[in-house]
Write a protein that holds these residues in place. Structure first.
Motif, short mmCIF file in Angstrom:
data_model
loop_
_atom_site.label_atom_id
_atom_site.label_comp_id
_atom_site.label_asym_id
_atom_site.label_seq_id
_atom_site.Cartn_x
_atom_site.Cartn_y
_atom_site.Cartn_z
N TYR A 63 -20.26 43.04 13.13
CA TYR A 63 -21.38 43.67 12.41
C TYR A 63 -22.69 43.14 12.95
O TYR A 63 -22.85 41.94 13.20
CB TYR A 63 -21.29 43.36 10.90
CG TYR A 63 -20.07 43.95 10.25
CD1 TYR A 63 -20.05 45.26 9.81
CD2 TYR A 63 -18.92 43.18 10.09
CE1 TYR A 63 -18.93 45.80 9.21
CE2 TYR A 63 -17.78 43.71 9.49
CZ TYR A 63 -17.80 45.02 9.06
OH TYR A 63 -16.67 45.56 8.48
N MET A 119 -24.82 45.69 9.64
CA MET A 119 -24.64 44.42 8.95
C MET A 119 -25.38 44.44 7.62
O MET A 119 -24.86 44.00 6.59
CB MET A 119 -25.13 43.27 9.83
CG MET A 119 -24.79 41.87 9.30
SD MET A 119 -25.78 41.29 7.91
CE MET A 119 -27.40 41.19 8.67
N LYS A 149 -23.52 46.52 5.04
CA LYS A 149 -22.36 45.80 4.52
C LYS A 149 -22.80 44.71 3.53
O LYS A 149 -22.19 44.52 2.48
CB LYS A 149 -21.55 45.18 5.66
CG LYS A 149 -20.31 44.40 5.19
CD LYS A 149 -19.46 43.94 6.35
CE LYS A 149 -18.26 43.12 5.89
NZ LYS A 149 -17.36 43.87 4.98
#
Length: 335
Positions: A312, A317, A320
């Motif tokens: 990620y 990233m 998430k």
């Protein structure tokens, strides 16, 4: 003194010094999945918060012990009894901002503790592999220049200076005494288990709260700084790979993508369906002394020698990270 005999013939046991922090839970999860017995330490067990361990349901699977890393005798006792093959040193005061207010305590928690543990390993346990957590705060490179293992250290905070000192201690013990001792120079890496003093947590938790009723305000320091943000679980995998490698060496661990804080903030607010400029202001009062303007790492060596790449990075990233924070906050939990 590096012991290159087959390690498969010995029980896999690992100690995590500073298991209560963000990386400690992910590392315990990784090691347990690899079949290790894991002992984790924290300065306080009775009143300690183990958010990541609890989140993964691992508190009962890790042998938790109270331990101050500067106590050499206690360290020797723990190693004698547990007989680890690997030790991961994740302990120490971890806030750049706090290090300006508590420079002596920061140095003691990072440098003195590292020396105490390495000296015990040199004298009594030279076969044990030792990982030390370094930091991108050891550097201060030109804007636009990704930093590598050979880049010059130029710390701009007591925290960065302490991490640089610990790095050289580890290097000295490896080169002088043959210990398998390595430093992972980890750039910023995030998860829902960051401490309350980290800006990423402040941004996401505030954005989440504002999204619930469309009211509120977020005040930050310098929005123009650049950081290389990665995902904590990816970086823990890199730690593990360093310790499993045939030869001890230090590695930069980073995504190679730098992003300004204002863009990080914009992505977070957009994830929650908002325009950040309606809710965010900047105040010079919140800026750090001697702020590090630009930080971006080049992990080519880790990719080449360890086969490591981040899963990620960048916007993926951040999305998430927001999703995992939101899932915890939706349940009424505290990240």
């Amino acid at each position: 003194m590096v012991d290159n005999r087959s390690r498969s013939s010995r029980a896999k046991r690992a100690m995590i010094i500073g298991v209560s922090g963000q990386d400690g839970g992910y590392l315990a999860k990784k090691l347990l999945s690899e079949g290790y017995d894991v002992l984790g330490t924290s300065r306080s067990i009775a009143d300690g918060a183990f958010l990541s361990l609890d989140h993964f349901g691992l508190r009962e699977k890790v042998d938790l012990r109270a331990f101050d890393p500067v106590d050499a005798h206690a360290f020797r006792t723990l190693v004698e009894r547990f007989k680890p093959t690997e030790i991961y040193n994740l302990s120490g005061q971890s806030s750049v901002g706090i290090s300006f207010a508590e420079p002596v305590g920061t140095f003691n928690s990072i440098v003195a503790s590292t020396i105490a543990m390495l000296e015990e390993l040199r004298l009594h346990f030279p076969h044990v592999r030792f990982y030390n957590a370094g930091s991108s705060e050891m550097f201060s490179g030109p804007v636009g220049e990704p930093l590598t293992e050979t880049s010059r250290f130029a710390p701009r905070s007591p925290y960065g200076a302490a991490k640089s000192s610990a790095y050289w201690v580890v290097s000295t013990y490896r080169e002088s005494f043959g210990l398998f001792a390595v430093t992972g120079i980890l750039f910023n890496h995030e998860s829902p288990f960051r401490g309350a003093n980290f800006v990423t947590r402040k941004v996401i938790e505030t954005a989440y709260a504002i999204s619930q009723n469309r009211s509120g305000q977020l005040t930050l320091g310098d929005l123009s700084i650049w950081r290389d943000w990665g995902w904590a679980e990816d970086y823990v995998d890199a730690m593990y790979r360093m310790v499993q490698h045939d030869h001890p060496s230090d590695y930069v661990i980073a995504t190679g993508q730098a992003m300004q804080l204002r863009d990080f903030v914009a992505h977070v607010f957009a994830y929650f369906g908002m325009d950040w400029q309606e809710y965010v202001t900047s105040s010079e009062a919140l800026a750090r002394p001697n702020e590090l303007v630009y930080s971006c790492g080049d992990a080519s060596k880790a990719r080449r020698e360890l086969g490591w790449t981040p899963a990620y990075q960048g916007k993926a990233m951040i999305e998430k990270l927001c999703a995992e924070y939101a899932a915890i906050l939706d349940r009424g939990g505290r990240s």
